[in-house]
Design an enzyme around this catalytic site. Sequence first.
Site, PDB file in Angstrom:
ATOM      1  N   LEU A 121      60.550  22.795  29.676  1.00 58.26           N
ATOM      2  CA  LEU A 121      59.236  23.437  29.681  1.00 58.26           C
ATOM      3  C   LEU A 121      58.889  23.898  31.088  1.00 58.26           C
ATOM      4  O   LEU A 121      59.358  23.310  32.071  1.00 58.26           O
ATOM      5  CB  LEU A 121      58.169  22.432  29.219  1.00 58.26           C
ATOM      6  N   ARG A 166      30.186  32.563  34.204  1.00 63.79           N
ATOM      7  CA  ARG A 166      29.212  32.941  33.168  1.00 63.79           C
ATOM      8  C   ARG A 166      28.942  31.777  32.229  1.00 63.79           C
ATOM      9  O   ARG A 166      27.808  31.556  31.795  1.00 63.79           O
ATOM     10  CB  ARG A 166      29.754  34.150  32.373  1.00 63.79           C
ATOM     11  N   ASP A 220      39.292  33.746  32.514  1.00 63.11           N
ATOM     12  CA  ASP A 220      38.077  34.357  33.045  1.00 63.11           C
ATOM     13  C   ASP A 220      36.843  33.822  32.311  1.00 63.11           C
ATOM     14  O   ASP A 220      36.897  33.576  31.107  1.00 63.11           O
ATOM     15  CB  ASP A 220      38.158  35.885  32.887  1.00 63.11           C
ATOM     16  N   HIS A 256      33.921  25.863  37.030  1.00 61.66           N
ATOM     17  CA  HIS A 256      35.337  25.777  37.421  1.00 61.66           C
ATOM     18  C   HIS A 256      35.911  24.403  37.106  1.00 61.66           C
ATOM     19  O   HIS A 256      37.071  24.274  36.724  1.00 61.66           O
ATOM     20  CB  HIS A 256      35.503  26.086  38.909  1.00 61.66           C
TER      21      HIS A 256
HETATM   22  C1  IPE Z   1      37.275  31.916  36.353  1.00 58.67           C
HETATM   23  O1  IPE Z   1      36.226  32.670  35.995  1.00 58.67           O
HETATM   24  C2  IPE Z   1      38.362  32.676  37.058  1.00 58.67           C
HETATM   25  C3  IPE Z   1      38.483  32.309  38.483  1.00 58.67           C
HETATM   26  C4  IPE Z   1      38.622  33.227  39.370  1.00 58.67           C
HETATM   27  C5  IPE Z   1      38.527  30.901  38.910  1.00 58.67           C
HETATM   28  P1  IPE Z   1      35.233  33.461  36.964  1.00 58.67           P
HETATM   29  O2  IPE Z   1      34.922  32.648  38.183  1.00 58.67           O
HETATM   30  O3  IPE Z   1      35.764  34.818  37.224  1.00 58.67           O
HETATM   31  O4  IPE Z   1      33.955  33.501  36.023  1.00 58.67           O
HETATM   32  P2  IPE Z   1      32.980  34.722  35.743  1.00 58.67           P
HETATM   33  O5  IPE Z   1      33.819  35.914  35.412  1.00 58.67           O
HETATM   34  O6  IPE Z   1      32.139  34.889  36.964  1.00 58.67           O
HETATM   35  O7  IPE Z   1      32.200  34.243  34.558  1.00 58.67           O
HETATM   36 MG    MG Z   2      35.530  36.655  36.345  1.00 63.06          MG
END
Ligand code: IPE
Ligand code: MG
Length: 216
Positions: free
Chosen positions: A113, A6, A2, A19
């Site tokens: 793995l 941000r 996550d 991403h």
């Molecule tokens: C990556 O973080 C998780 C995914 C769903 C790809 P977010 O996209 O949730 O990033 P934030 O929480 O908005 O910062």
């Molecule tokens: Mg998020």
Amino acid sequence: MDGNGRWAKAQGKSRQYGHKIGSSKVYDVFKQCVKLGCESATFFAMSSENMLRSDEETEYISLLLKSSIEEHFSDLLLNKTKFKVIGDITKLPDDIKQVIKNAEDKTKDFTDLKLYIAYNYGGQWDILNAVKSLVHKNHAITTENLNDYLSTTDDFPDLIVRTGGYKRLSNFMLWQSCYSELEFLDKLWPDISDHDIKLIFDQYLNTERNFGRIKK
Ligand code: IPE
Ligand code: MG
């Protein structure tokens, strides 16, 4: 994983850029986990609920999934790593499904793995699917039988790490997490470092796990 959005916002960049950088960390983090003795890891890329984001964002993430499988495919073979995507990928474009299927087929017999990616995955979806399969096959609804029909097929995580600062599972492996150790990091996913992983592993190794039983 996550915090990509941000992280990108803090740099004045688009969510897509977040991403992209987040995706580029996955294989490095996996390799660091392996170096520290972990044999199986699942990375939660997209929850069932994340799929409700804009088409632009979800399509971009699906392309990142495809390109990162292509990038690391030879390394998966070299290191005898079983690769699998868990989640409902039926609606992905055929070319992406083909890349996933090829990587899964060519690595399916490896046991050293395991690298799994959870994409359009939900713990509720997983449990419901398993129950439906049991009913369809007329098998008894027991804990052991249900374990066999989960997308993780009887593989429960010892440790679940969530980056990004929130303390919740967000529909990740709800059944399988019954006795997982949980770790919540304040760092955003693109900022996670080898040192962070080492600290988390050290802490895990120092944790006494009794699985609800009294210590002998
Ligand atoms: C990556 O973080 C998780 C995914 C769903 C790809 P977010 O996209 O949730 O990033 P934030 O929480 O908005 O910062
Ligand atoms: Mg998020």
